[in-house]
Design a protein around this motif. Sequence first.
Motif, mmCIF file in Angstrom:
data_model
loop_
_atom_site.group_PDB
_atom_site.id
_atom_site.type_symbol
_atom_site.label_atom_id
_atom_site.label_comp_id
_atom_site.label_asym_id
_atom_site.label_seq_id
_atom_site.Cartn_x
_atom_site.Cartn_y
_atom_site.Cartn_z
ATOM 1 N N GLU A 1 -30.386 -30.067 10.149
ATOM 2 C CA GLU A 1 -31.077 -30.631 11.314
ATOM 3 C C GLU A 1 -32.032 -29.603 11.925
ATOM 4 O OE1 GLU A 1 -29.833 -31.934 15.803
ATOM 5 O OE2 GLU A 1 -28.360 -32.335 14.232
ATOM 6 N N ALA A 2 -31.562 -28.345 12.042
ATOM 7 C CA ALA A 2 -32.415 -27.271 12.585
ATOM 8 C C ALA A 2 -33.599 -27.003 11.660
ATOM 9 C CB ALA A 2 -31.590 -26.002 12.766
ATOM 10 N N ALA A 3 -33.349 -27.028 10.352
ATOM 11 C CA ALA A 3 -34.428 -26.799 9.378
ATOM 12 C C ALA A 3 -35.502 -27.873 9.526
ATOM 13 C CB ALA A 3 -33.862 -26.803 7.964
ATOM 14 N N ARG A 4 -35.063 -29.080 9.773
ATOM 15 C CA ARG A 4 -35.958 -30.241 9.889
ATOM 16 C C ARG A 4 -36.751 -30.186 11.201
ATOM 17 N NH1 ARG A 4 -32.048 -33.674 9.682
ATOM 18 N NH2 ARG A 4 -31.921 -33.615 7.422
ATOM 19 N N THR A 5 -36.042 -29.966 12.318
ATOM 20 C CA THR A 5 -36.669 -30.103 13.631
ATOM 21 C C THR A 5 -37.298 -28.811 14.152
ATOM 22 O OG1 THR A 5 -34.544 -29.672 14.724
ATOM 23 C CG2 THR A 5 -35.110 -31.971 14.310
ATOM 24 N N LYS A 6 -36.672 -27.688 13.879
ATOM 25 C CA LYS A 6 -37.174 -26.429 14.439
ATOM 26 C C LYS A 6 -38.102 -25.686 13.490
ATOM 27 C CE LYS A 6 -35.933 -22.185 16.651
ATOM 28 N NZ LYS A 6 -34.966 -21.187 16.997
#
Length: 197
Positions: free
Chosen positions: A129-134
């Motif tokens: 999720e962090a890789a995708r959004t941040k």
Amino acid sequence: MAKIKVVTIGRHYCSGGSDIGKMVADRLGVKCYDREIVEMAAKRSGISMEDIRKYEESILNPMKTPISFFGKEKEDITEKIFAAETEVVMELAARENCVIVGRCADFILKNKVKTLNVFIYSSLEKRMEAARTKHNIPEEEIESRLKKYDKKRADYYNANTNKKWSEKASYDMCLDSGKLGFELCADIIAQAVRVSK
């Protein structure tokens, strides 16, 4: 900082370790060193940042290994980079209280100054999720990128220390940033430093 002089932070890729390191430094009123150590080491060793980036890319994707880094030359640059980073880490720790992210700092500083060695981890789902959004990593590359960077960090750490990367026995404290959140992780680490004896 109290008796603990340096907080070292190891981390899974996309677990927020760098952000948490900065938050801890802010709470304690000290500096946080991360990629800056690589830049200082590059100046000291005479290896350009461009060559270091090429070298790091070659670890992540052997198919892209630059011709100049085949064989012995690749071993030489690895040793030169680690030696220069070691010198920088030692000097920073001798000079000031600080937070150091990565760079095998927990191992380098063992028995040199009092450290709190922390490992930040998170579930694969939270890291994706962090890789995708941040980090804006394309969806189809996320899982392979996480595996590559974790492997790179593990290989570098295991090759340069007598400890095993990400194993809880290697650290004083391991925190799940996905469950606790970045702010609480930073609070816990900062408080541990403040009450240390």
